[in-house]
Design a protein around this motif. Structure first.
Motif, PDB file in Angstrom:
ATOM      1  N   GLU A  31      -3.221   2.861   3.647  1.00  0.00           N
ATOM      2  CA  GLU A  31      -3.783   2.263   2.706  1.00  0.00           C
ATOM      3  C   GLU A  31      -5.159   1.387   3.152  1.00  0.00           C
ATOM      4  N   HIS A  74      -1.231   3.685  -5.591  1.00  0.00           N
ATOM      5  CA  HIS A  74      -0.833   2.756  -5.678  1.00  0.00           C
ATOM      6  C   HIS A  74      -1.478   2.551  -7.230  1.00  0.00           C
ATOM      7  N   HIS A  82      -8.712  -1.391  -4.963  1.00  0.00           N
ATOM      8  CA  HIS A  82      -8.542  -1.714  -3.796  1.00  0.00           C
ATOM      9  C   HIS A  82     -10.600  -1.010  -3.157  1.00  0.00           C
TER      10      HIS A  82
HETATM   11 MN    MN Z   1      -1.136  -1.614  -3.040  1.00  0.00          MN
END
Ligand code: MN
Ligand code: RM4
Ligand code: MN
Length: 404
Positions: A194, A256, A232
């Motif tokens: 990630e 996510h 993000h």
């Molecule tokens: Mn996450």
């Protein structure tokens, strides 16, 4: 996942068939931490119904799956859910049986120990990197023991001031640790990397964007892929373009999902920008099935003010609806219009699917599958939230804490 180019959009019946077929295969994983008390860096407002134990988290996840039929796995955070590591695997197994949901992705915790003050896998101190690798290897063990495929790594490493750490040398350290971790995975396991540009570091973050995550995944080995957390990115980032690129190089491991207005807000999916989720699903649905078959759809949300059960049900339902809308796009017709640069017609075809109210079709599918037609209403009427609020209130009220 089948390629929707094979079907064509015509009668109302065929639309319904496509939506039903899509819903039959659509699954989204819920995070154990989405049921826990969370807050901001200024403090925490506890909720009476919040889950504080792994038993309670499994119970809540099982209830969401009962209501939606689309979330049979629950993501686990090692430190929070398996504090004794592999010794807790048996307990998780019995909870899986009791609540009818299985352990999903395993999330190592590389951000809470004091040792990680200056980084975990990118820490200049070899001893700390070794400790981080040890935790990652234990996470691989846990995943293997539970038969869960994915280990999702989010690294909070970074620095706060220019010149205080070598950005370049830290890349090498991360490559080393992730390579060693990859070597420990079995053929049926995956390592998802990630990225996130901001928070908690303020100057540089070691894995800040998809290019960095992609490099680390490719360097680690074939079982490493990139994990896209929709929260993000900097505002305005074209996330579906990143998705298209990752699909092109066959390196998209999963998502996510959450929504945001400003930063990593972890709001419920589609609450701010449902069109973006639709656009992401379109990229996936228009890519070759060989690159999309294994994509892990996961939720990473934290509900500070809304009820956690309600927010989770809202999220799963929204994901189903937006996926169903994206399935309605006639890919063949769209491609033809794109090739002929018939811009307005292409755009209108795209928008038409987004604006189609799929809710009656989704509802009919639920009824046909023996699921509650209105899961939120069913949740309200079941009395589940009242019951857990009563059972958990005392413990939760005792957990008030401040970060000041
Ligand atoms: Mn996450
Ligand atoms: C991070 C990231 C990770 C999650 C932690 C708790 O921002 O999204 O996926 O595990 O938060
Ligand atoms: Mn996050």
């Amino acid at each position: 996942m089948t390629n929707r180019h094979m079907t064509s959009l015509g009668t109302a019946q065929s639309k319904q068939d496509r939506v039903w077929e899509a819903l039959d295969r659509f699954r989204i994983e819920i995070p154990s931490w989405g049921f826990a008390n969370t807050g901001t860096r200024f403090g925490k407002f506890v909720q009476n119904a919040a889950a504080t134990t792994i038993e309670e988290k499994f119970a809540d996840a099982g209830e969401v799956n009962r209501l939606t039929g689309a979330s049979p796995t629950v993501a686990l955070h090692v430190l929070w859910d398996l504090p004794n590591g592999t010794a807790d695997v048996e307990k998780i197994r019995s909870l899986e049986k009791r609540h009818g949901v299985k352990a999903g992705s395993i999330n190592p915790n590389l951000f809470q120990s004091q040792e990680y003050k200056f980084g975990s896998i990118a820490n200049p101190n070899a001893e700390v990197r070794k400790m981080a690798l040890g935790h990652l290897l234990e996470s691989v063990e846990i995943g293997r023991a539970l038969g869960s495929r994915d280990i999702s790594i989010w690294v909070s490493d970074g620095s706060n001031y220019p010149g205080t750490s070598s950005i370049r040398r830290r890349i090498g350290w991360m490559e080393e640790v992730l390579g060693a971790m990859h070597a420990a995975t079995s053929d049926d396991q995956r390592l998802l990397i990630e990225y996130k540009p901001f928070e908690p570091a303020f100057y540089h973050t070691d894995i800040a964007d998809w290019g960095m995550a992609l490099h680390l995944a490719q360097r680690a080995g074939p079982r490493a892929k990139v994990l896209v957390d929709t929260g993000h990115h900097y505002p305005g980032t074209n996330i579906e373009q990143i998705v298209a690129w990752l699909l092109h190089v066959d390196e998209l491991g999963g998502f996510h999902f959450n929504d945001r207005k400003y930063a990593d807000d972890d709001l419920t999916l589609g609450s701010i920008d449902p069109y973006q989720v639709f656009r992401i699903f379109h990229e996936i649905l228009s890519a070759p099935a060989s690159t999309t078959d294994e994509i892990a759809y996961m939720i990473d949300q934290s509900h500070n003010l809304k009820g956690k059960m309600e927010a989770m049900v809202q999220t799963v339902v929204t994901a189903q609806e937006l996926f169903a809308k994206a399935v309605l796009i006639d890919g063949e017709a769209l491609s033809a219009l794109q090739d002929e640069c018939r811009l307005v017609e292409a755009e209108e075809l795209f928008r038409d699917s987004f604006w189609t109210d799929v809710r009656p079709m989704v509802r009919a599918w639920k009824e046909a599958r023996g699921l509650p037609a209105d899961p939120l209403r069913e949740l309200r009427e079941s009395g589940y939230v009242e019951r857990i609020s009563g059972e958990r209130a005392k413990k939760n009220q005792g957990a008030v804490s401040s970060y000041a």
